[in-house]
Design a protein around this motif. Structure first.
Motif, PDB file in Angstrom:
ATOM      1  N   TRP A  55     -34.435  11.164  57.332  1.00 16.51           N
ATOM      2  CA  TRP A  55     -33.839  12.191  56.462  1.00 16.51           C
ATOM      3  C   TRP A  55     -32.453  11.739  56.023  1.00 16.51           C
ATOM      4  O   TRP A  55     -31.438  12.316  56.421  1.00 16.51           O
ATOM      5  CB  TRP A  55     -33.810  13.545  57.176  1.00 16.51           C
ATOM      6  CG  TRP A  55     -35.123  14.250  57.099  1.00 16.51           C
ATOM      7  CD1 TRP A  55     -36.017  14.438  58.115  1.00 16.51           C
ATOM      8  CD2 TRP A  55     -35.707  14.852  55.936  1.00 16.51           C
ATOM      9  NE1 TRP A  55     -37.123  15.116  57.643  1.00 16.51           N
ATOM     10  CE2 TRP A  55     -36.952  15.385  56.313  1.00 16.51           C
ATOM     11  CE3 TRP A  55     -35.297  14.986  54.602  1.00 16.51           C
ATOM     12  CZ2 TRP A  55     -37.792  16.041  55.416  1.00 16.51           C
ATOM     13  CZ3 TRP A  55     -36.134  15.637  53.711  1.00 16.51           C
ATOM     14  CH2 TRP A  55     -37.359  16.154  54.119  1.00 16.51           C
ATOM     15  N   GLU A  56     -32.433  10.679  55.218  1.00 17.05           N
ATOM     16  CA  GLU A  56     -31.188  10.159  54.635  1.00 17.05           C
ATOM     17  C   GLU A  56     -31.462   9.939  53.159  1.00 17.05           C
ATOM     18  O   GLU A  56     -32.555   9.475  52.792  1.00 17.05           O
ATOM     19  CB  GLU A  56     -30.807   8.830  55.286  1.00 17.05           C
ATOM     20  CG  GLU A  56     -30.356   8.993  56.721  1.00 17.05           C
ATOM     21  CD  GLU A  56     -30.421   7.697  57.518  1.00 17.05           C
ATOM     22  OE1 GLU A  56     -30.638   6.616  56.917  1.00 17.05           O
ATOM     23  OE2 GLU A  56     -30.286   7.789  58.750  1.00 17.05           O
ATOM     24  N   LEU A  57     -30.470  10.242  52.332  1.00 16.26           N
ATOM     25  CA  LEU A  57     -30.723  10.254  50.885  1.00 16.26           C
ATOM     26  C   LEU A  57     -31.216   8.915  50.353  1.00 16.26           C
ATOM     27  O   LEU A  57     -32.204   8.859  49.615  1.00 16.26           O
ATOM     28  CB  LEU A  57     -29.468  10.703  50.128  1.00 16.26           C
ATOM     29  CG  LEU A  57     -29.651  10.787  48.604  1.00 16.26           C
ATOM     30  CD1 LEU A  57     -30.784  11.737  48.226  1.00 16.26           C
ATOM     31  CD2 LEU A  57     -28.348  11.213  47.926  1.00 16.26           C
ATOM     32  N   GLU A  58     -30.549   7.835  50.772  1.00 17.49           N
ATOM     33  CA  GLU A  58     -30.922   6.531  50.204  1.00 17.49           C
ATOM     34  C   GLU A  58     -32.358   6.167  50.586  1.00 17.49           C
ATOM     35  O   GLU A  58     -33.166   5.764  49.761  1.00 17.49           O
ATOM     36  CB  GLU A  58     -29.941   5.469  50.719  1.00 17.49           C
ATOM     37  CG  GLU A  58     -29.951   4.227  49.857  1.00 17.49           C
ATOM     38  CD  GLU A  58     -28.923   3.218  50.343  1.00 17.49           C
ATOM     39  OE1 GLU A  58     -29.225   2.022  50.273  1.00 17.49           O
ATOM     40  OE2 GLU A  58     -27.837   3.634  50.800  1.00 17.49           O
ATOM     41  N   GLU A  62     -35.661   5.872  48.077  1.00 13.87           N
ATOM     42  CA  GLU A  62     -36.492   4.645  47.993  1.00 13.87           C
ATOM     43  C   GLU A  62     -37.968   4.980  48.191  1.00 13.87           C
ATOM     44  O   GLU A  62     -38.836   4.471  47.485  1.00 13.87           O
ATOM     45  CB  GLU A  62     -36.078   3.654  49.082  1.00 13.87           C
ATOM     46  CG  GLU A  62     -34.975   2.722  48.627  1.00 13.87           C
ATOM     47  CD  GLU A  62     -34.501   1.814  49.762  1.00 13.87           C
ATOM     48  OE1 GLU A  62     -35.292   1.501  50.675  1.00 13.87           O
ATOM     49  OE2 GLU A  62     -33.307   1.456  49.728  1.00 13.87           O
ATOM     50  N   THR A  63     -38.245   5.860  49.138  1.00 13.16           N
ATOM     51  CA  THR A  63     -39.645   6.221  49.408  1.00 13.16           C
ATOM     52  C   THR A  63     -40.260   6.941  48.205  1.00 13.16           C
ATOM     53  O   THR A  63     -41.373   6.634  47.782  1.00 13.16           O
ATOM     54  CB  THR A  63     -39.717   7.118  50.675  1.00 13.16           C
ATOM     55  OG1 THR A  63     -39.309   6.330  51.768  1.00 13.16           O
ATOM     56  CG2 THR A  63     -41.110   7.661  50.919  1.00 13.16           C
ATOM     57  N   ILE A  64     -39.514   7.882  47.657  1.00 16.47           N
ATOM     58  CA  ILE A  64     -40.038   8.637  46.506  1.00 16.47           C
ATOM     59  C   ILE A  64     -40.209   7.685  45.311  1.00 16.47           C
ATOM     60  O   ILE A  64     -41.192   7.776  44.572  1.00 16.47           O
ATOM     61  CB  ILE A  64     -39.107   9.833  46.172  1.00 16.47           C
ATOM     62  CG1 ILE A  64     -39.067  10.844  47.332  1.00 16.47           C
ATOM     63  CG2 ILE A  64     -39.525  10.521  44.873  1.00 16.47           C
ATOM     64  CD1 ILE A  64     -40.356  11.588  47.613  1.00 16.47           C
ATOM     65  N   ALA A  65     -39.285   6.747  45.159  1.00 14.10           N
ATOM     66  CA  ALA A  65     -39.395   5.775  44.060  1.00 14.10           C
ATOM     67  C   ALA A  65     -40.659   4.934  44.234  1.00 14.10           C
ATOM     68  O   ALA A  65     -41.376   4.650  43.271  1.00 14.10           O
ATOM     69  CB  ALA A  65     -38.157   4.883  44.021  1.00 14.10           C
ATOM     70  N   ASP A 107     -32.690  15.974  45.721  1.00 13.89           N
ATOM     71  CA  ASP A 107     -31.835  14.926  45.166  1.00 13.89           C
ATOM     72  C   ASP A 107     -32.585  13.588  45.085  1.00 13.89           C
ATOM     73  O   ASP A 107     -32.422  12.836  44.124  1.00 13.89           O
ATOM     74  CB  ASP A 107     -30.557  14.784  46.001  1.00 13.89           C
ATOM     75  CG  ASP A 107     -29.608  15.967  45.795  1.00 13.89           C
ATOM     76  OD1 ASP A 107     -29.774  16.702  44.796  1.00 13.89           O
ATOM     77  OD2 ASP A 107     -28.713  16.168  46.629  1.00 13.89           O
ATOM     78  N   ALA A 108     -33.404  13.319  46.080  1.00 17.43           N
ATOM     79  CA  ALA A 108     -34.206  12.082  46.049  1.00 17.43           C
ATOM     80  C   ALA A 108     -35.168  12.114  44.863  1.00 17.43           C
ATOM     81  O   ALA A 108     -35.349  11.109  44.167  1.00 17.43           O
ATOM     82  CB  ALA A 108     -34.972  11.926  47.361  1.00 17.43           C
TER      83      ALA A 108
END
Ligand SMILES: NC(=O)c1ccc[n+]([C@@H]2O[C@H](COP(=O)([O-])OP(=O)(O)OC[C@H]3O[C@@H](n4cnc5c(N)ncnc54)[C@H](OP(=O)(O)O)[C@@H]3O)[C@@H](O)[C@H]2O)c1
Length: 232
Positions: A55-58, A62-65, A107-108
């Motif tokens: 649960w970290e934004l970066e 990346e996972t959603i991308a 945000d992701a």
């Protein structure tokens, strides 16, 4: 399809509903889950993939991308008891989990999949200016969603309860039972819409409604209460 909160009562039913429909599904399980092997077996058994992104934004971006889901389900939330077991008071729990993790996921999506429909499990009774911390966390996320430009569907059910819920939630169960008894009478007296908005739903019924809404172009940027979420 990406399901955050997949291990919850609603989340498990959503994964199951998606797989019944043959939709490619990724079930997110927090990486520190002590039950990860059990969840992996369960979800892979349904034909879903399991993702354990932190649960970290970066990392989540990346996972959603990489996955490019068309729908992202945010079905997260804590309870007084669970927040206490994680060393938080209830208000901090709602802020960090119910609001914070949902916002991080939003945000992701904004960064990596701006066309994905964000399906957010909110609650009946949410309104601006509420002093109730549980509802305020949801009001804030709903506001962020409206301002985000991300396509969304907000679901606002009443009690989510059923005999198949593993966790012992006596207060919620009692509340649902009382509400259902009163509302059963209301329905009998003709107040059907009131009954359908306030009466409890089990996870399977809610999941069917959430998935149907997620795929419905007319439910884009809509806020749906329980009466609209019930499948007939
Ligand atoms: N229950 C109701 O009557 C009701 C009514 C209206 C709206 N809602 C809202 O609907 C949502 C889902 O409800 P539910 O009853 O299906 O919830 P649930 O069974 O309690 O599941 C909650 C989910 O949130 C995750 N979660 C909790 N704390 C976490 C943490 N610290 N880090 C990462 N993930 C965490 C859980 O993961 P783990 O399994 O790993 O803990 C689980 O996947 C919640 O926001 C709830 O408030 C509930």
């Amino acid at each position: 399809m990406f399901v955050a909160g997949a291990t919850g009562y609603t989340g498990q039913a959503v994964v199951s509903e998606l797989r019944t429909r043959g939709l490619q599904t990724t079930a997110h399980v927090r990486p520190d889950s002590s039950a990860l092997p059990r969840w992996t077996e369960r979800f892979e058994g349904l034909g879903a993939s399991v993702d354990t992104t932190a649960w970290e934004l970066e990392a989540m971006t990346e996972t959603i991308a990489a996955l490019q889901p068309t729908v992202v389900f945010a079905l997260l939330g804590t309870t007084r008891r669970r927040a206490a077991s994680e060393g938080m008071d209830t208000k901090a729990g709602y802020e960090r989990i119910d609001y914070g993790l949902s916002k991080l996921l939003l945000d992701a999506c904004r960064g990596a999949a701006p066309q994905a429909r964000f399906v957010y499990l909110s609650s009946l009774g949410v309104k601006e200016g509420t002093r109730n911390a549980y509802l305020a966390a949801r009001a804030r996320l709903e506001r962020d969603l409206r301002e985000s430009g991300q396509p969304y569907t907000v679901a606002r059910p009443s009690f989510i309860a059923g005999p198949d819920r593993d966790e012992d939630r006596r207060a919620e169960r009692a509340g649902a039972a009382v509400a259902d008894a009163v509302l059963g009478a209301a329905g009998w007296l003709g107040a059907k819409r009131t009954r359908d908005r306030f009466q409890s739903m089990d996870a399977a019924t809610l999941a069917a409604g959430l998935v149907r809404a997620a795929l419905d172009p007319e439910a884009r940027d809509a806020v749906l209460e329980a009466d609209a979420l019930r499948t007939t």
